[in-house]
Scaffold this active site. Structure first.
Site, PDB file in Angstrom:
ATOM      1  N   THR A   1      90.576  72.606  -7.161  1.00 16.89           N
ATOM      2  CA  THR A   1      91.805  73.076  -6.547  1.00 16.89           C
ATOM      3  C   THR A   1      92.993  72.520  -7.327  1.00 16.89           C
ATOM      4  OG1 THR A   1      92.102  71.170  -5.075  1.00 16.89           O
ATOM      5  CG2 THR A   1      90.643  72.946  -4.307  1.00 16.89           C
TER       6      THR A   1
ATOM      7  N   TYR B   1      89.997  56.904   3.819  1.00 12.66           N
ATOM      8  CA  TYR B   1      89.438  58.257   3.737  1.00 12.66           C
ATOM      9  C   TYR B   1      87.934  58.219   3.994  1.00 12.66           C
ATOM     10  CZ  TYR B   1      88.597  62.961   1.891  1.00 12.66           C
ATOM     11  OH  TYR B   1      88.240  64.280   1.741  1.00 12.66           O
TER      12      TYR B   1
ATOM     13  N   ASP C   1     100.120  70.542  14.483  1.00 13.86           N
ATOM     14  CA  ASP C   1      99.965  69.225  13.880  1.00 13.86           C
ATOM     15  C   ASP C   1      98.841  68.530  14.637  1.00 13.86           C
ATOM     16  OD1 ASP C   1     100.098  66.550  13.153  1.00 13.86           O
ATOM     17  OD2 ASP C   1     102.288  66.483  13.114  1.00 13.86           O
ATOM     18  N   VAL C   2      97.729  68.261  13.971  1.00 14.50           N
ATOM     19  CA  VAL C   2      96.551  67.734  14.673  1.00 14.50           C
ATOM     20  C   VAL C   2      96.725  66.301  15.154  1.00 14.50           C
ATOM     21  CG1 VAL C   2      94.961  69.315  13.519  1.00 14.50           C
ATOM     22  CG2 VAL C   2      95.375  67.034  12.544  1.00 14.50           C
TER      23      VAL C   2
ATOM     24  N   ASN D   1      89.485  71.653   9.734  1.00 12.03           N
ATOM     25  CA  ASN D   1      89.597  71.403   8.303  1.00 12.03           C
ATOM     26  C   ASN D   1      90.838  70.620   7.904  1.00 12.03           C
ATOM     27  OD1 ASN D   1      89.114  72.114   5.337  1.00 12.03           O
ATOM     28  ND2 ASN D   1      91.039  73.205   5.727  1.00 12.03           N
TER      29      ASN D   1
ATOM     30  N   LYS E   1      85.976  59.984   7.125  1.00 11.79           N
ATOM     31  CA  LYS E   1      85.007  61.055   6.897  1.00 11.79           C
ATOM     32  C   LYS E   1      83.609  60.655   7.374  1.00 11.79           C
ATOM     33  CE  LYS E   1      87.777  64.123   5.148  1.00 11.79           C
ATOM     34  NZ  LYS E   1      88.057  65.392   5.863  1.00 11.79           N
TER      35      LYS E   1
ATOM     36  N   ASP F   1      98.204  75.686  10.692  1.00 12.60           N
ATOM     37  CA  ASP F   1      98.627  74.647   9.761  1.00 12.60           C
ATOM     38  C   ASP F   1      99.964  74.129  10.257  1.00 12.60           C
ATOM     39  OD1 ASP F   1      98.973  73.068   7.316  1.00 12.60           O
ATOM     40  OD2 ASP F   1      97.535  74.443   6.410  1.00 12.60           O
TER      41      ASP F   1
END
Length: 249
Positions: free
Chosen positions: A189, A154, A62-63, A89, A158, A36
């Site tokens: 969540t 988003y 950091d992706v 993820n 996706k 993460d």
């Protein structure tokens, strides 16, 4: 022990679905790299979970950085010896109507949720091809196949993840690597804590199963697809959404 001895990376692993996946796969015998952002609670989470000495490691990443993603995979190989499974993820939200969305807002969501998944896939596949085996799992969403007002970036990201997964699966299959994606529905969540009781009930009503999902239910799907039990499953998009999509497709 369905993942006994397998080495696995989970990005976005410090909370929510990612953390639940780390916990679930640890219980099934995997060695985990919880990854993460450096500023996340990842290091503390990994330390708390590592009750077996070296079975749960934290590696910051950091992706949006190819260099950091490549270092994550290389570091996993150095520490554990291989990369047998990856759950890509890491992601962000970003609800905003299209006419109000700036270039910067659009690019941020796309860079993390789509390009970030590609960066992880590229690095993971290079290692898995060298091994001749592996399972790559990409986290999409119910919005990977459905539209929703206010979620233009988003949804675009996706949906891109779903079709990228299919293409990667075709490329990877001859090399002994499986690639699949998961489409979570609305998961209960802390992100939903600010909903009013009325809004929460309206959201629940969209799910034929009559409730919101739990993070561990997504983790169970990841576990299956990462395991050898899914040896003939590749190029699939597994919806885990309590029936949300069933009447909308």
């Amino acid at each position: 022990m369905r993942l006994q001895g397998k080495n696995m990376i989970v990005t976005g692993g410090a909370s929510g679905i990612g953390l639940a996946t780390v916990e679930r796969c640890l219980r099934e015998g995997a060695n985990l790299v919880l990854s993460d952002l450096a500023a996340s609670d990842g290091a503390a989470r990994a330390q708390a979970l590592d009750g077996h000495g070296g079975r749960c490691l934290f590696m910051p990443c950091d992706v949006t950085s190819s260099g950091q993603v490549d270092a994550l995979v290389a570091g996993t190989v150095k520490q554990l010896g291989s990369v047998d499974a990856v759950f890509s993820n890491a992601g962000v939200g970003g609800l905003r109507p299209a006419h109000e969305m700036s270039d910067a807002d659009w690019l941020r969501v796309i860079d993390i949720n789509l390009s970030g998944v590609f960066r992880v896939a590229r690095a993971a596949l290079q290692q898995m091809y060298a091994q001749g085996s592996g399972s790559l799992l990409n986290c999409s969403s119910i919005l990977g196949g459905l539209g929703q007002s206010g979620a233009v970036a988003y949804s675009a990201a996706k949906a891109g993840v779903v079709n990228m997964t299919r293409t990667l699966a075709i490329e990877a299959a001859p090399r002994g690597v499986r690639v699949n994606s998961i489409g979570p529905g609305y998961i209960d969540t802390p992100l939903l804590n600010d909903l009013s009781p009325e809004m929460r009930q309206a959201l629940i009503a969209l799910h034929p199963i009559g409730r919101l999902g739990r993070s561990d239910e997504i983790a169970n799907a990841v576990l299956f697809l990462a395991s050898d039990e899914a040896s003939y499953v590749t190029g699939s998009h597994l919806l885990v959404d309590g029936g949300y999509s069933a009447g909308k497709s």
